[in-house]
Design a protein around this motif. Structure first.
Motif, PDB file in Angstrom:
ATOM      1  N   TRP A   1      54.582  67.067  49.615  1.00 14.60           N
ATOM      2  CA  TRP A   1      55.885  67.699  49.856  1.00 14.60           C
ATOM      3  C   TRP A   1      56.124  68.790  48.807  1.00 14.60           C
ATOM      4  O   TRP A   1      56.523  69.912  49.133  1.00 14.60           O
ATOM      5  CB  TRP A   1      57.002  66.645  49.807  1.00 14.60           C
ATOM      6  N   TYR A   2      55.861  68.465  47.556  1.00 15.88           N
ATOM      7  CA  TYR A   2      56.107  69.425  46.472  1.00 15.88           C
ATOM      8  C   TYR A   2      55.306  70.713  46.680  1.00 15.88           C
ATOM      9  O   TYR A   2      55.855  71.816  46.646  1.00 15.88           O
ATOM     10  CB  TYR A   2      55.756  68.794  45.112  1.00 15.88           C
ATOM     11  N   PHE A   3      54.017  70.573  46.905  1.00 21.94           N
ATOM     12  CA  PHE A   3      53.171  71.772  46.956  1.00 21.94           C
ATOM     13  C   PHE A   3      53.279  72.526  48.283  1.00 21.94           C
ATOM     14  O   PHE A   3      52.819  73.657  48.392  1.00 21.94           O
ATOM     15  CB  PHE A   3      51.716  71.422  46.632  1.00 21.94           C
TER      16      PHE A   3
ATOM     17  N   ARG B   1      65.606  70.481  60.100  1.00 23.94           N
ATOM     18  CA  ARG B   1      65.903  69.048  60.017  1.00 23.94           C
ATOM     19  C   ARG B   1      64.964  68.191  60.865  1.00 23.94           C
ATOM     20  O   ARG B   1      64.451  67.180  60.403  1.00 23.94           O
ATOM     21  CB  ARG B   1      67.350  68.856  60.485  1.00 23.94           C
TER      22      ARG B   1
ATOM     23  N   ASN C   1      51.972  61.534  49.018  1.00 27.38           N
ATOM     24  CA  ASN C   1      52.713  62.267  50.052  1.00 27.38           C
ATOM     25  C   ASN C   1      53.917  63.005  49.486  1.00 27.38           C
ATOM     26  O   ASN C   1      54.317  64.039  50.024  1.00 27.38           O
ATOM     27  CB  ASN C   1      53.121  61.321  51.186  1.00 27.38           C
ATOM     28  N   ALA C   2      54.490  62.509  48.391  1.00 21.15           N
ATOM     29  CA  ALA C   2      55.544  63.258  47.702  1.00 21.15           C
ATOM     30  C   ALA C   2      54.942  64.506  47.054  1.00 21.15           C
ATOM     31  O   ALA C   2      55.572  65.566  47.004  1.00 21.15           O
ATOM     32  CB  ALA C   2      56.238  62.374  46.655  1.00 21.15           C
ATOM     33  N   ILE C   3      53.714  64.374  46.573  1.00 21.62           N
ATOM     34  CA  ILE C   3      53.017  65.528  45.977  1.00 21.62           C
ATOM     35  C   ILE C   3      52.726  66.578  47.057  1.00 21.62           C
ATOM     36  O   ILE C   3      52.868  67.784  46.821  1.00 21.62           O
ATOM     37  CB  ILE C   3      51.728  65.061  45.264  1.00 21.62           C
TER      38      ILE C   3
ATOM     39  N   GLU D   1      61.282  68.339  59.442  1.00 20.61           N
ATOM     40  CA  GLU D   1      61.183  67.573  58.192  1.00 20.61           C
ATOM     41  C   GLU D   1      61.141  66.073  58.469  1.00 20.61           C
ATOM     42  O   GLU D   1      60.373  65.326  57.863  1.00 20.61           O
ATOM     43  CB  GLU D   1      62.392  67.860  57.283  1.00 20.61           C
ATOM     44  N   THR D   2      61.997  65.639  59.379  1.00 14.95           N
ATOM     45  CA  THR D   2      62.037  64.209  59.704  1.00 14.95           C
ATOM     46  C   THR D   2      60.726  63.766  60.348  1.00 14.95           C
ATOM     47  O   THR D   2      60.201  62.693  60.038  1.00 14.95           O
ATOM     48  CB  THR D   2      63.235  63.917  60.622  1.00 14.95           C
TER      49      THR D   2
ATOM     50  N   LEU E   1      54.173  64.162  38.555  1.00 13.48           N
ATOM     51  CA  LEU E   1      54.421  63.736  39.931  1.00 13.48           C
ATOM     52  C   LEU E   1      53.454  62.626  40.306  1.00 13.48           C
ATOM     53  O   LEU E   1      52.272  62.675  39.951  1.00 13.48           O
ATOM     54  CB  LEU E   1      54.203  64.900  40.912  1.00 13.48           C
TER      55      LEU E   1
ATOM     56  N   GLN F   1      58.012  63.402  57.768  1.00 16.41           N
ATOM     57  CA  GLN F   1      58.164  62.188  56.962  1.00 16.41           C
ATOM     58  C   GLN F   1      57.872  60.935  57.778  1.00 16.41           C
ATOM     59  O   GLN F   1      57.324  59.961  57.262  1.00 16.41           O
ATOM     60  CB  GLN F   1      59.560  62.141  56.364  1.00 16.41           C
TER      61      GLN F   1
ATOM     62  N   HIS G   1      56.140  73.337  49.496  1.00 17.17           N
ATOM     63  CA  HIS G   1      57.420  74.058  49.402  1.00 17.17           C
ATOM     64  C   HIS G   1      57.234  75.540  49.742  1.00 17.17           C
ATOM     65  O   HIS G   1      56.382  76.207  49.152  1.00 17.17           O
ATOM     66  CB  HIS G   1      57.947  73.908  47.968  1.00 17.17           C
TER      67      HIS G   1
END
Lengths: 199, 199
Positions: A72-74, A85, A68-70, A88-89, A64, A92, A76
């Protein structure tokens, strides 16, 4: 065990360290010295062709990138990620604001000063970043006049993302003196369970 | 009806236009002339304190900013957003790559040329963006050697996010001639149902 390639003095890497500590996930940290080109070696580019830290390797070998994507992953299925919805928006929205309007000004200034020595060759660049970095801080301050946290009135990955470089903004030449709302929010983040300081 | 404040020539705004068309959502488009300061007016800043387009207003009055967060919102429960933890992370990885490593180089160069006239005062800035923009295109090309789309082998919001400025990269001074993988992917995107060109 999860492996992280990073530099604990990098806010983007510190985000990863903080969420792993706060979600109780064991990890092994591999220091990458960006100044000696370690993030541009052939081995590193094979992991992340973009040549940037942090990089995470999961137990199944998946890699990964993008801090910031990481996050998101952790986050979860954890309390660090408000669901739905709209939430989440909103998460982001703040995280893209961080990577586009905050980090390139505040973190880059800090990098020029802290990593590169901040000599006269950086003066024009630093001066150009000042109004843009303060504009980002103004937006945060405006938000914290009415809210304790960034999204959903509770601590989330959006706070981790924005905290990383805001709490060391003074190392980039940005005074937080006129931002009481930000200062109180920084204290709230530092009081979270399993918080660890940048070190 | 959903209202969008934007400029159809802006890739970030075009992303919103494209997903609304492709998900069949009616919208009203309000043109914002960034060159005359319309995104910095008091009215606009009340909608988005960051002073950037696009901004979306939902039927309930909620306001959304940050193009890729808007893509996330409108892809909710659609085929444009592959679901699951790994796919979500991959989508975000590409979208953060877009906003940090692609857009600030390719879109900014295009802005200086197309909106600001690209005079000699932009020469040094444009030259500095060249290697960084090509580095971003190299990463896309490498990906398309093995894949038809960015995530999950199907068209998604990650493709919309990266398509927006890649397909007009030449307006920013970036030749796509040496990127056959990107060119074929651009054709695949333009062949999607309810695609509309930037106009």
């Amino acid at each position: 065990m999860i492996k992280v390639w990073g530099d604990t003095q990098s806010g983007n890497c510190y985000k990863v360290q903080l969420i792993l500590e706060q979600t109780g996930i064991d990890y092994q940290w591999q220091h990458i010295d960006i100044m000696s080109g370690e993030s541009r070696s052939a081995d590193f580019l094979a992991m992340n062709p973009n040549g940037k830290i942090p990089v995470v390797q999961l137990d199944n070998g998946d890699l990964l990138a993008e801090s910031n994507a990481i996050l998101w992953y952790f986050s979860h299925n954890t309390a660090l990620r408000p669901s739905g919805r709209n939430a989440e928006t909103a998460l982001q929205q703040w995280m893209f604001f961080e990577q586009y309007s905050h980090e390139p000004n505040i973190a880059t200034s800090r990098y020029w000063i802290k990593y590169c020595g901040g000599g006269p060759e950086y003066a024009a660049g630093l001066a150009a970043k000042q109004p843009k970095g303060y504009a980002a801080l103004d937006i945060l301050e405006q938000h914290f006049k009415a809210h304790d946290y960034l999204v959903g009135e509770r601590y989330s990955i959006a706070d981790i993302a924005l905290y990383a470089y805001t709490h060391v903004a003074e190392e980039g030449g940005f005074s937080l003196g006129k931002y009481p709302g930000i200062q109180q929010w920084l204290d709230r983040v530092a009081a979270q369970k399993n918080y660890i300081p940048m070190h």
